[in-house]
Design an enzyme around this catalytic site. Structure first.
Site, PDB file in Angstrom:
ATOM      1  N   LYS A  43       0.842  -1.205   0.000  1.00 22.07           N
ATOM      2  CA  LYS A  43       0.000   0.000   0.000  1.00 22.07           C
ATOM      3  C   LYS A  43       0.875   1.251   0.000  1.00 22.07           C
ATOM      4  O   LYS A  43       1.891   1.275   0.704  1.00 22.07           O
ATOM      5  CB  LYS A  43      -0.868   0.041   1.276  1.00 22.07           C
ATOM      6  CG  LYS A  43      -1.986  -0.980   1.316  1.00 22.07           C
ATOM      7  CD  LYS A  43      -2.787  -0.814   2.600  1.00 22.07           C
ATOM      8  CE  LYS A  43      -3.868  -1.853   2.748  1.00 22.07           C
ATOM      9  NZ  LYS A  43      -4.464  -1.856   4.100  1.00 22.07           N
ATOM     10  N   ARG A  92     -14.021  -8.222   8.754  1.00 24.99           N
ATOM     11  CA  ARG A  92     -15.269  -7.569   8.361  1.00 24.99           C
ATOM     12  C   ARG A  92     -16.180  -8.499   7.590  1.00 24.99           C
ATOM     13  O   ARG A  92     -17.375  -8.535   7.792  1.00 24.99           O
ATOM     14  CB  ARG A  92     -14.967  -6.349   7.478  1.00 24.99           C
ATOM     15  CG  ARG A  92     -14.366  -5.193   8.230  1.00 24.99           C
ATOM     16  CD  ARG A  92     -13.782  -4.207   7.284  1.00 24.99           C
ATOM     17  NE  ARG A  92     -12.737  -4.826   6.486  1.00 24.99           N
ATOM     18  CZ  ARG A  92     -11.881  -4.172   5.729  1.00 24.99           C
ATOM     19  NH1 ARG A  92     -11.972  -2.874   5.624  1.00 24.99           N
ATOM     20  NH2 ARG A  92     -10.955  -4.807   5.051  1.00 24.99           N
TER      21      ARG A  92
HETATM   22  O1  PNS Z   1      -4.091  -2.480   7.882  1.00 24.43           O
HETATM   23  P1  PNS Z   1      -3.325  -3.479   7.048  1.00 24.43           P
HETATM   24  O2  PNS Z   1      -2.649  -2.774   5.884  1.00 24.43           O
HETATM   25  O3  PNS Z   1      -4.185  -4.632   6.586  1.00 24.43           O
HETATM   26  O4  PNS Z   1      -2.190  -4.073   7.998  1.00 24.43           O
HETATM   27  C1  PNS Z   1      -1.219  -4.963   7.487  1.00 24.43           C
HETATM   28  C2  PNS Z   1       0.029  -4.958   8.365  1.00 24.43           C
HETATM   29  C3  PNS Z   1       0.634  -3.559   8.405  1.00 24.43           C
HETATM   30  C4  PNS Z   1      -0.331  -5.408   9.762  1.00 24.43           C
HETATM   31  C5  PNS Z   1       1.045  -5.966   7.728  1.00 24.43           C
HETATM   32  O5  PNS Z   1       1.345  -5.576   6.415  1.00 24.43           O
HETATM   33  C6  PNS Z   1       2.329  -6.103   8.551  1.00 24.43           C
HETATM   34  O6  PNS Z   1       2.332  -6.797   9.543  1.00 24.43           O
HETATM   35  N1  PNS Z   1       3.410  -5.403   8.131  1.00 24.43           N
HETATM   36  C7  PNS Z   1       4.684  -5.442   8.817  1.00 24.43           C
HETATM   37  C8  PNS Z   1       5.655  -6.404   8.128  1.00 24.43           C
HETATM   38  C9  PNS Z   1       5.348  -7.843   8.523  1.00 24.43           C
HETATM   39  O7  PNS Z   1       5.450  -8.231   9.657  1.00 24.43           O
HETATM   40  N2  PNS Z   1       4.989  -8.678   7.517  1.00 24.43           N
HETATM   41  C10 PNS Z   1       4.751 -10.104   7.789  1.00 24.43           C
HETATM   42  C11 PNS Z   1       3.296 -10.461   7.674  1.00 24.43           C
HETATM   43  S1  PNS Z   1       2.904 -10.676   5.942  1.00 24.43           S
END
Ligand code: PNS
Length: 163
Positions: A43, A92
């Protein structure tokens, strides 16, 4: 005494009533809630990290057991850093399921000690997402049913700058 700590992670770009619903309800079940803004590499953001944190802090200012952080790294590493073993995510609709399954499975693989729990978003907010709110706010639609007043102001300011 062991304190129960849970992490609520996300992009929060920006925080919506859907997120706030999950934070409020979790705060009644855990001693400490740590809301953490992390990078979602798929994103691109509208708000800066500092702006997102400010908007979250204002939204949760009445919840004594909620702290707000940002972390530049893996979610499971943030959990280890603060000694939390629970991640909470809101669900959701069925459409969220596949994405959440991927996220949770990867986190489990990375750190088996951290458990992810899902909470159904209250039906009033089940169709709200930050992306949809941004989508309509840029055309000056009224988003007061979806985000608190200070977030609506921030959205309007942001989109005014792009005009
Ligand atoms: O609100 P979102 O964008 O659905 O949240 C996603 C988020 C930020 C929690 C996820 O992308 C994340 O944990 N990012 C940090 C990097 C990480 O730990 N990635 C491993 C899981 S795929």
């Amino acid at each position: 005494m062991t304190l129960t700590k849970a992490v609520i992670p996300g992009s929060f770009d920006p925080i919506t009533y859907g997120h706030i619903d999950i934070i409020q309800r979790s705060a009644t079940r855990f001693d400490e809630i740590h809301v953490c803004v992390l990078k979602n590499s798929s994103k691109s953001g509208l708000f800066s990290l500092d702006e997102r944190i400010e908007l979250i802090e204002e939204s949760v200012k009445d919840l004594d057991n909620v702290q707000v952080h940002n972390f530049n790294g893996l979610l499971v590493d943030f959990c280890t850093k603060i000694g939390a073993q629970t991640i909470i995510r809101g669900l959701r609709a069925v459409s969220d399921f596949e994405y959440e399954l991927r996220l949770t499975s990867m986190n489990k693989k990375l750190n088996d000690e951290v458990e992810t729990m899902y909470m159904m978003t209250s039906t009033n907010y089940s169709f709200i997402s930050s992306s949809v709110v941004k989508e309509v706010a840029q055309y000056k639609a009224n988003v007061s049913d979806f985000v608190p007043e200070h977030v609506e102001r921030a959205l309007n300011d942001k989109f005014r700058k792009f005009e």
